[in-house]
Enzyme design. Structure first.
Site, PDB file in Angstrom:
ATOM      1  N   LYS A 165       0.841  -1.207   0.000  1.00 34.98           N
ATOM      2  CA  LYS A 165       0.000   0.000   0.000  1.00 34.98           C
ATOM      3  C   LYS A 165       0.870   1.250   0.000  1.00 34.98           C
ATOM      4  O   LYS A 165       0.676   2.157  -0.808  1.00 34.98           O
ATOM      5  CB  LYS A 165      -0.903  -0.001   1.246  1.00 34.98           C
ATOM      6  CG  LYS A 165      -1.581   1.322   1.530  1.00 34.98           C
ATOM      7  CD  LYS A 165      -2.428   1.269   2.780  1.00 34.98           C
ATOM      8  CE  LYS A 165      -1.727   1.594   4.061  1.00 34.98           C
ATOM      9  NZ  LYS A 165      -1.393   3.016   4.276  1.00 34.98           N
ATOM     10  N   ASN A 166       1.820   1.303   0.938  1.00 27.67           N
ATOM     11  CA  ASN A 166       2.599   2.539   1.089  1.00 27.67           C
ATOM     12  C   ASN A 166       3.495   2.813  -0.112  1.00 27.67           C
ATOM     13  O   ASN A 166       3.793   3.975  -0.396  1.00 27.67           O
ATOM     14  CB  ASN A 166       3.426   2.499   2.385  1.00 27.67           C
ATOM     15  CG  ASN A 166       2.546   2.684   3.609  1.00 27.67           C
ATOM     16  OD1 ASN A 166       1.357   2.986   3.481  1.00 27.67           O
ATOM     17  ND2 ASN A 166       3.112   2.497   4.788  1.00 27.67           N
ATOM     18  N   CYS A 175      -4.895  13.181  12.732  1.00 26.87           N
ATOM     19  CA  CYS A 175      -4.809  11.771  12.407  1.00 26.87           C
ATOM     20  C   CYS A 175      -4.829  11.039  13.727  1.00 26.87           C
ATOM     21  O   CYS A 175      -4.271  11.523  14.716  1.00 26.87           O
ATOM     22  CB  CYS A 175      -3.515  11.530  11.659  1.00 26.87           C
ATOM     23  SG  CYS A 175      -2.907   9.866  11.769  1.00 26.87           S
ATOM     24  N   ARG A 187       1.415  14.500  13.208  1.00 26.44           N
ATOM     25  CA  ARG A 187       1.943  14.324  11.850  1.00 26.44           C
ATOM     26  C   ARG A 187       1.967  15.613  11.029  1.00 26.44           C
ATOM     27  O   ARG A 187       1.249  15.761  10.043  1.00 26.44           O
ATOM     28  CB  ARG A 187       1.163  13.232  11.124  1.00 26.44           C
ATOM     29  CG  ARG A 187       1.214  11.923  11.858  1.00 26.44           C
ATOM     30  CD  ARG A 187       0.398  10.867  11.183  1.00 26.44           C
ATOM     31  NE  ARG A 187       1.198  10.013  10.332  1.00 26.44           N
ATOM     32  CZ  ARG A 187       0.720   8.966   9.663  1.00 26.44           C
ATOM     33  NH1 ARG A 187      -0.541   8.676   9.738  1.00 26.44           N
ATOM     34  NH2 ARG A 187       1.496   8.239   8.918  1.00 26.44           N
ATOM     35  N   ASP A 209       4.514   0.292  12.069  1.00 24.79           N
ATOM     36  CA  ASP A 209       3.292  -0.280  11.495  1.00 24.79           C
ATOM     37  C   ASP A 209       3.075  -1.746  11.869  1.00 24.79           C
ATOM     38  O   ASP A 209       2.059  -2.333  11.499  1.00 24.79           O
ATOM     39  CB  ASP A 209       3.296  -0.129   9.967  1.00 24.79           C
ATOM     40  CG  ASP A 209       3.049   1.312   9.527  1.00 24.79           C
ATOM     41  OD1 ASP A 209       2.712   2.151  10.377  1.00 24.79           O
ATOM     42  OD2 ASP A 209       3.186   1.589   8.312  1.00 24.79           O
ATOM     43  N   ARG A 247      -8.667  -0.071   4.370  1.00 21.40           N
ATOM     44  CA  ARG A 247      -7.662   0.863   3.847  1.00 21.40           C
ATOM     45  C   ARG A 247      -6.352   0.143   3.531  1.00 21.40           C
ATOM     46  O   ARG A 247      -5.605   0.594   2.673  1.00 21.40           O
ATOM     47  CB  ARG A 247      -7.376   1.969   4.874  1.00 21.40           C
ATOM     48  CG  ARG A 247      -8.517   2.915   5.110  1.00 21.40           C
ATOM     49  CD  ARG A 247      -8.087   4.053   5.996  1.00 21.40           C
ATOM     50  NE  ARG A 247      -6.770   4.517   5.572  1.00 21.40           N
ATOM     51  CZ  ARG A 247      -5.840   5.023   6.376  1.00 21.40           C
ATOM     52  NH1 ARG A 247      -6.086   5.163   7.657  1.00 21.40           N
ATOM     53  NH2 ARG A 247      -4.676   5.403   5.913  1.00 21.40           N
TER      54      ARG A 247
HETATM   55  C1  UD1 Z   1       4.735   6.637   6.435  1.00 23.62           C
HETATM   56  C2  UD1 Z   1       3.785   5.498   6.232  1.00 23.62           C
HETATM   57  C3  UD1 Z   1       3.182   5.063   7.561  1.00 23.62           C
HETATM   58  C4  UD1 Z   1       4.282   4.767   8.576  1.00 23.62           C
HETATM   59  C5  UD1 Z   1       5.261   5.922   8.678  1.00 23.62           C
HETATM   60  C6  UD1 Z   1       6.458   5.623   9.553  1.00 23.62           C
HETATM   61  C7  UD1 Z   1       2.955   5.913   3.999  1.00 23.62           C
HETATM   62  C8  UD1 Z   1       1.797   6.276   3.148  1.00 23.62           C
HETATM   63  N1  UD1 Z   1       2.732   5.909   5.317  1.00 23.62           N
HETATM   64  O1  UD1 Z   1       3.973   7.732   6.938  1.00 23.62           O
HETATM   65  O2  UD1 Z   1       2.387   3.900   7.348  1.00 23.62           O
HETATM   66  O3  UD1 Z   1       3.712   4.534   9.834  1.00 23.62           O
HETATM   67  O4  UD1 Z   1       5.759   6.259   7.355  1.00 23.62           O
HETATM   68  O5  UD1 Z   1       7.107   4.473   9.103  1.00 23.62           O
HETATM   69  O6  UD1 Z   1       4.006   5.583   3.520  1.00 23.62           O
HETATM   70  N2  UD1 Z   1       6.986  14.241  10.933  1.00 23.62           N
HETATM   71  C9  UD1 Z   1       7.169  15.564  11.245  1.00 23.62           C
HETATM   72  N3  UD1 Z   1       7.182  16.490  10.242  1.00 23.62           N
HETATM   73  C10 UD1 Z   1       7.030  16.130   8.925  1.00 23.62           C
HETATM   74  C11 UD1 Z   1       6.850  14.760   8.615  1.00 23.62           C
HETATM   75  C12 UD1 Z   1       6.835  13.831   9.641  1.00 23.62           C
HETATM   76  O7  UD1 Z   1       7.313  15.928  12.414  1.00 23.62           O
HETATM   77  O8  UD1 Z   1       7.059  16.998   8.051  1.00 23.62           O
HETATM   78  C13 UD1 Z   1       6.928  13.238  12.026  1.00 23.62           C
HETATM   79  C14 UD1 Z   1       5.548  12.599  12.129  1.00 23.62           C
HETATM   80  O9  UD1 Z   1       4.688  13.354  12.919  1.00 23.62           O
HETATM   81  C15 UD1 Z   1       5.861  11.269  12.748  1.00 23.62           C
HETATM   82  C16 UD1 Z   1       7.240  10.927  12.192  1.00 23.62           C
HETATM   83  O10 UD1 Z   1       7.780  12.161  11.719  1.00 23.62           O
HETATM   84  O11 UD1 Z   1       5.951  11.375  14.143  1.00 23.62           O
HETATM   85  C17 UD1 Z   1       7.232   9.897  11.086  1.00 23.62           C
HETATM   86  O12 UD1 Z   1       6.521  10.393   9.985  1.00 23.62           O
HETATM   87  P1  UD1 Z   1       6.835   9.981   8.484  1.00 23.62           P
HETATM   88  O13 UD1 Z   1       8.041   9.088   8.410  1.00 23.62           O
HETATM   89  O14 UD1 Z   1       6.805  11.221   7.678  1.00 23.62           O
HETATM   90  O15 UD1 Z   1       5.559   9.109   8.166  1.00 23.62           O
HETATM   91  P2  UD1 Z   1       4.575   9.208   6.940  1.00 23.62           P
HETATM   92  O16 UD1 Z   1       5.345   9.417   5.686  1.00 23.62           O
HETATM   93  O17 UD1 Z   1       3.448  10.109   7.255  1.00 23.62           O
END
Ligand code: UD1
Length: 422
Positions: A22-23, A118, A123, A309, A401
């Site tokens: 999915k991701n 979320c 996030r 995850d 999902r």
């Molecule tokens: C992706 C995955 C999700 C997984 C996560 C961590 C997809 C669609 N989703 O989510 O299933 O749980 O990686 O492996 O691929 N953060 C910030 N600022 C930002 C971006 C992130 O502070 O601009 C923080 C988030 O709040 C969170 C952490 O970084 O605490 C990890 O987020 P991130 O690695 O960005 O996860 P996603 O890409 O949203």
């Protein structure tokens, strides 16, 4: 709203096919915005999140044909496109933010709604926007939308040091950099297999990318990208989830398409818990070494560490381990919402901040429980498979999902599980 009803007990035996990730698919699909030529994805999973991304890309002007019951997504994005990603679609799924980089790279402008709250944490998107700003974008937050504009109409290469190895930010910047002028370096980049899969697909489209899978990715911008056909990598989270089914219930299950390289840190913890995983020519075979599950401590980390995850599903296993396990959640601040539901099934769990202490009990007991997010919902199903009596998991739209044909896949290995209308 549907529920899933599980009758616990009995070992599971047989094979479970693992779908495309999915991701990975959610980041490969927006890559279609980077080219005027068609991008076709094979091995796509059949999930509601993929439908949401389809809807979003169509709203931007992409033509998408779904074939073979959704396993093939043929996309094309030629001519003029709309650069505004509306809140109504974006709010359904955080991964919608992955259109920001490609839109900005292609059109020099983008308006993308912030995804909003979320269930598993705040996030924010600061790592994405700070990176794009370094690449020459002017980004403002107005009316709940990020309004982004590239100076001179085209992004430029930059050296970007991420404060945290964000998966989404790595993907967004990588896509944006493929069409930027000059070279972009992402330091402290995420190393997840989905990033490598995106880089592989972008290279097929003519992008120049090196270092994916390491903490430093270098992208040399090009003037245009071509079309490509790309198979989506195996879903390591679906794989890990179903590996836990025989671990929790006993029996022997082969996960078709599974690879050790996708689940290394997870397998180390399974081994410590007394679960054997062996590679076969078709995938991975999983069974318990003895009768007992041993307690293990788990800390979630970015890849190659233990994936956040899989934390909820691992907790379901540890609920019946011999001894006390400590689970530390380091990625998201609010990701133990499955714990109160598991407690309703007789688990002994104490949550304090980002730490959950799980003291194993002999047997869980079936109960009506509520799914609170995608991975939490499947952890309750796993727990229900091993519990005494019936477990009814409501709000299973979360499950749709991220898990295709969950009932069919688990029934195929002997689970007593059905989907019912409330
Ligand atoms: C992706 C995955 C999700 C997984 C996560 C961590 C997809 C669609 N989703 O989510 O299933 O749980 O990686 O492996 O691929 N953060 C910030 N600022 C930002 C971006 C992130 O502070 O601009 C923080 C988030 O709040 C969170 C952490 O970084 O605490 C990890 O987020 P991130 O690695 O960005 O996860 P996603 O890409 O949203």
């Amino acid at each position: 709203m549907d529920s899933i009803v599980v009758q616990g007990g009995g070992p599971l035996n047989g094979q479970i096919p693992i779908a495309g990730a999915k991701n990975a698919c959610l980041t490969l699909m927006p890559a279609t915005l980077l080219s005027e030529e068609p991008l076709t994805l094979t091995n796509a999973p059949r999930l509601s999140d993929i439908k949401t991304m389809t809807e979003l890309l169509q709203s931007l002007g992409a033509e998408i044909t779904s074939m073979q019951e959704g396993q093939v997504q043929a996309m094309s994005c030629h001519g003029t496109i709309n650069t505004r990603a509306e809140y109504d679609i974006v709010r359904k799924m955080r991964a919608s933010n992955l259109v920001l980089g490609p839109l900005l790279a292609r059109e020099g402008v983008a308006e993308v709604s912030l995804p909003g709250g979320c269930a598993i944490g705040a996030r924010p998107m600061d790592i994405h926007t700070d990176g794009l700003t370094l690449m020459g974008a002017d980004i403002e937050l107005r009316d709940g939308y990020l309004h982004a504009k590239a100076a001179g109409g085209r992004l430029k290469g930059a050296v970007i040091d991420f404060p945290f190895a964000s998966v989404g930010a790595t993907e967004n910047i990588m896509m944006a950099a493929t069409l930027a002028k000059g070279t972009t370096v992402i330091n402290n980049a995420a190393r997840e297999p989905e990033i490598v899969d995106l880089a592989d697909c972008l290279r097929k489209m003519g992008a120049q990318i090196e270092g994916d899978g390491t903490s430093s990715i270098t992208i040399q911008g090009v003037d245009s990208l071509n079309g490509a056909t790309h198979p989506v990598v195996t879903d390591r989270i679906e794989l890990g989830t179903y590996m836990l089914a025989p671990a929790i219930c006993g029996g022997e299950v082969e996960l078709l398409g599974g690879k050790l390289s996708l689940v290394g840190a997870f397998c180390e913890k399974l081994d410590a818990a007394g679960i054997d995983v062996t590679e076969t020519d078709k995938g991975l075979m999983v069974k318990r070494r003895g009768d007992e599950i041993k307690a293990v401590d788990v800390t979630t980390e970015p890849f190659p560490g233990f994936p956040t995850d899989l934390q909820a599903q691992m907790m379901a296993l540890l609920c019946t381990a011999n001894g006390t396990s400590v689970l530390e959640e380091k990625i998201f601040e609010n990701r133990f919402m499955h714990a109160p539901e598991l407690i309703r099934m007789g688990a002994e769990i104490d949550v304090s901040g980002g730490t959950a202490t799980v003291t194993g009990v002999k047997k869980l007991k079936g109960a009506p429980v509520m799914a609170t997010d995608l991975r939490a919902s499947v952890s309750l199903i796993l727990a229900g498979l091993a519990a005494e009596g019936e477990t009814k998991v409501s709000r299973v739209y979360h499950l749709d999902r991220g898990y295709e044909h969950v009932v069919r896949k688990l029934e195929g290995v002997g689970a007593k599980i059905e989907r019912v209308k409330d």
